[in-house]
Design a protein around this motif. Structure first.
Motif, PDB file in Angstrom:
ATOM      1  N   PHE A  38       0.875  -1.180   0.000  1.00  0.00           N
ATOM      2  CA  PHE A  38       0.000   0.000   0.000  1.00  0.00           C
ATOM      3  C   PHE A  38       0.910   1.227   0.000  1.00  0.00           C
ATOM      4  N   TYR A  39       0.849   1.962  -1.111  1.00  0.00           N
ATOM      5  CA  TYR A  39       1.800   3.059  -1.327  1.00  0.00           C
ATOM      6  C   TYR A  39       1.287   4.377  -0.737  1.00  0.00           C
ATOM      7  N   TYR A  40       2.246   5.167  -0.260  1.00  0.00           N
ATOM      8  CA  TYR A  40       1.927   6.456   0.381  1.00  0.00           C
ATOM      9  C   TYR A  40       0.915   6.253   1.505  1.00  0.00           C
ATOM     10  N   PHE A  41       1.175   5.249   2.309  1.00  0.00           N
ATOM     11  CA  PHE A  41       0.262   4.924   3.406  1.00  0.00           C
ATOM     12  C   PHE A  41       0.451   5.901   4.566  1.00  0.00           C
ATOM     13  N   GLU A  42      -0.666   6.352   5.124  1.00  0.00           N
ATOM     14  CA  GLU A  42      -0.636   7.241   6.289  1.00  0.00           C
ATOM     15  C   GLU A  42      -1.712   6.822   7.290  1.00  0.00           C
ATOM     16  N   LEU A  43      -1.375   6.950   8.564  1.00  0.00           N
ATOM     17  CA  LEU A  43      -2.319   6.646   9.644  1.00  0.00           C
ATOM     18  C   LEU A  43      -2.362   7.838  10.589  1.00  0.00           C
ATOM     19  N   TYR A  44      -3.559   8.330  10.841  1.00  0.00           N
ATOM     20  CA  TYR A  44      -3.742   9.503  11.705  1.00  0.00           C
ATOM     21  C   TYR A  44      -4.612   9.147  12.901  1.00  0.00           C
ATOM     22  N   PHE A  45      -4.378   9.845  14.004  1.00  0.00           N
ATOM     23  CA  PHE A  45      -5.293   9.861  15.146  1.00  0.00           C
ATOM     24  C   PHE A  45      -5.821  11.282  15.303  1.00  0.00           C
ATOM     25  N   CYS A  46      -7.063  11.397  15.768  1.00  0.00           N
ATOM     26  CA  CYS A  46      -7.624  12.730  16.007  1.00  0.00           C
ATOM     27  C   CYS A  46      -8.708  12.642  17.080  1.00  0.00           C
ATOM     28  N   HIS A  47      -8.639  13.533  18.047  1.00  0.00           N
ATOM     29  CA  HIS A  47      -9.727  13.635  19.015  1.00  0.00           C
ATOM     30  C   HIS A  47     -10.975  14.195  18.336  1.00  0.00           C
ATOM     31  N   THR A  48     -12.135  13.808  18.822  1.00  0.00           N
ATOM     32  CA  THR A  48     -13.389  14.401  18.356  1.00  0.00           C
ATOM     33  C   THR A  48     -14.445  14.199  19.432  1.00  0.00           C
ATOM     34  N   SER A  49     -15.397  15.138  19.456  1.00  0.00           N
ATOM     35  CA  SER A  49     -16.492  14.980  20.418  1.00  0.00           C
ATOM     36  C   SER A  49     -17.670  14.232  19.798  1.00  0.00           C
ATOM     37  N   LEU A  50     -17.594  13.964  18.506  1.00  0.00           N
ATOM     38  CA  LEU A  50     -18.716  13.297  17.830  1.00  0.00           C
ATOM     39  C   LEU A  50     -18.873  11.851  18.306  1.00  0.00           C
ATOM     40  N   ASP A  51     -20.134  11.439  18.455  1.00  0.00           N
ATOM     41  CA  ASP A  51     -20.428  10.043  18.801  1.00  0.00           C
ATOM     42  C   ASP A  51     -20.721   9.210  17.559  1.00  0.00           C
ATOM     43  N   GLU A  52     -20.895   9.914  16.454  1.00  0.00           N
ATOM     44  CA  GLU A  52     -21.197   9.257  15.188  1.00  0.00           C
ATOM     45  C   GLU A  52     -20.586  10.114  14.088  1.00  0.00           C
ATOM     46  N   LEU A  53     -20.117   9.482  13.031  1.00  0.00           N
ATOM     47  CA  LEU A  53     -19.461  10.238  11.969  1.00  0.00           C
ATOM     48  C   LEU A  53     -20.478  10.827  10.999  1.00  0.00           C
ATOM     49  N   THR A  54     -20.063  11.930  10.367  1.00  0.00           N
ATOM     50  CA  THR A  54     -20.844  12.514   9.280  1.00  0.00           C
ATOM     51  C   THR A  54     -20.249  12.033   7.958  1.00  0.00           C
ATOM     52  N   ASN A  56     -18.728  13.887   5.883  1.00  0.00           N
ATOM     53  CA  ASN A  56     -17.628  14.778   5.526  1.00  0.00           C
ATOM     54  C   ASN A  56     -16.419  14.506   6.431  1.00  0.00           C
ATOM     55  N   PHE A  57     -15.308  14.140   5.815  1.00  0.00           N
ATOM     56  CA  PHE A  57     -14.130  13.769   6.593  1.00  0.00           C
ATOM     57  C   PHE A  57     -13.662  14.905   7.505  1.00  0.00           C
ATOM     58  N   SER A  58     -13.566  16.112   6.959  1.00  0.00           N
ATOM     59  CA  SER A  58     -13.043  17.229   7.756  1.00  0.00           C
ATOM     60  C   SER A  58     -13.968  17.608   8.896  1.00  0.00           C
ATOM     61  N   ASP A  59     -15.276  17.549   8.643  1.00  0.00           N
ATOM     62  CA  ASP A  59     -16.226  17.889   9.710  1.00  0.00           C
ATOM     63  C   ASP A  59     -16.059  16.964  10.912  1.00  0.00           C
ATOM     64  N   ASN A  60     -15.667  15.741  10.654  1.00  0.00           N
ATOM     65  CA  ASN A  60     -15.554  14.768  11.744  1.00  0.00           C
ATOM     66  C   ASN A  60     -14.408  15.097  12.712  1.00  0.00           C
ATOM     67  N   TYR A  61     -13.456  15.916  12.259  1.00  0.00           N
ATOM     68  CA  TYR A  61     -12.372  16.316  13.167  1.00  0.00           C
ATOM     69  C   TYR A  61     -12.893  17.227  14.279  1.00  0.00           C
ATOM     70  N   ASP A  62     -14.036  17.859  14.023  1.00  0.00           N
ATOM     71  CA  ASP A  62     -14.671  18.653  15.083  1.00  0.00           C
ATOM     72  C   ASP A  62     -13.749  19.770  15.591  1.00  0.00           C
ATOM     73  N   GLY A  63     -12.974  20.353  14.670  1.00  0.00           N
ATOM     74  CA  GLY A  63     -12.077  21.449  15.054  1.00  0.00           C
ATOM     75  C   GLY A  63     -10.730  21.013  15.576  1.00  0.00           C
ATOM     76  N   ASN A  64     -10.519  19.727  15.741  1.00  0.00           N
ATOM     77  CA  ASN A  64      -9.227  19.214  16.211  1.00  0.00           C
ATOM     78  C   ASN A  64      -8.313  18.945  15.018  1.00  0.00           C
ATOM     79  N   THR A  65      -7.037  18.831  15.296  1.00  0.00           N
ATOM     80  CA  THR A  65      -6.057  18.598  14.240  1.00  0.00           C
ATOM     81  C   THR A  65      -5.642  17.130  14.230  1.00  0.00           C
ATOM     82  N   PRO A  66      -5.824  16.456  13.098  1.00  0.00           N
ATOM     83  CA  PRO A  66      -5.365  15.056  13.028  1.00  0.00           C
ATOM     84  C   PRO A  66      -3.846  14.986  13.104  1.00  0.00           C
TER      85      PRO A  66
END
Lengths: 170, 40
Positions: A38-54, A56-66
């Protein structure tokens, strides 16, 4: 060849700890696997207050930085027997114990290998995926991958026992 | 003075930090599926 982007939402109540996440692994099955790339593989962690995802990927960060915690080019999945596969050289991530945690993986291309993972139905939309590396939106799912986190906590012996020592040396 | 030194020495010994690693498993082995690592 295909690219992929996926977010999986782990709830704070499932982690139930505060500490440093030092390792993450997926529970692979139906192997063995040799040189699944798997090329150019990346794994991120990010805090969020959401209990369920939307959707939209960016909205799910809930203002936090991955935070990028693991990367490889390529990621090589080679596993002779079914079991845990840890992602390479994970950077420590300070998990706050209050927010939920987004685990996000993406890669730009692969060599067509299929790798199967144990999963479960989590009952709510906690998985968002798309076949586009830079996709802004994706498809929601309740089928989540089984995973293992290693959390390290720093414990210091408290002065309760020190009182006894003092008493003996007076 | 001697009492102070003894206390300081034991405080140093007892305040040693220990890192504990906990394993957290998310989910069960309910089904096998090809997400996310599926080539096309």
């Amino acid at each position: 060849m295909s690219s992929y982007r996926v977010q999986e939402l782990v709830l704070a109540e499932e982690i139930d700890l505060v500490g440093t996440i030092s390792d993450i692994a997926f529970d692979l099955v139906d192997g063995p696997y040799y040189d699944a790339l798997f090329y150019y593989f990346e794994l991120y962690f990010c805090h969020t207050s959401l209990d369920e995802l939307t959707e939209n990927f960016s909205d799910n960060y809930d203002g936090n930085t991955p935070i990028l915690v693991s990367e490889a080019d390529p990621l090589n999945i080679t596993l002779a027997e079914d079991g845990w596969f840890s992602f390479p050289d994970p950077a420590p991530f300070e998990y706050d114990g209050e927010n939920n945690l987004i685990v996000e993986l993406r890669w730009m291309e692969d060599n067509g290998s299929d790798v199967y993972n144990w999963g479960f139905d989590c009952g709510s939309y906690r998985v968002l995926a798309t076949k586009f590396y830079d996709g802004d939106t994706g498809f929601l799912s309740t089928k989540m991958n089984r995973m293992r986190l290693i959390l390290e906590t720093d414990t210091t012996l408290q002065p309760a026992s020190l009182g006894k020592v003092r008493g003996r040396y007076r | 003075m001697k009492r102070f030194l003894l206390c300081a020495a034991f405080t140093s010994l007892l305040a040693t930090s220990t890192v504990v690693a906990d394993e957290v498993i998310i989910g069960d082995q309910e089904m096998s599926f090809d997400s996310p690592f599926c080539g096309s």
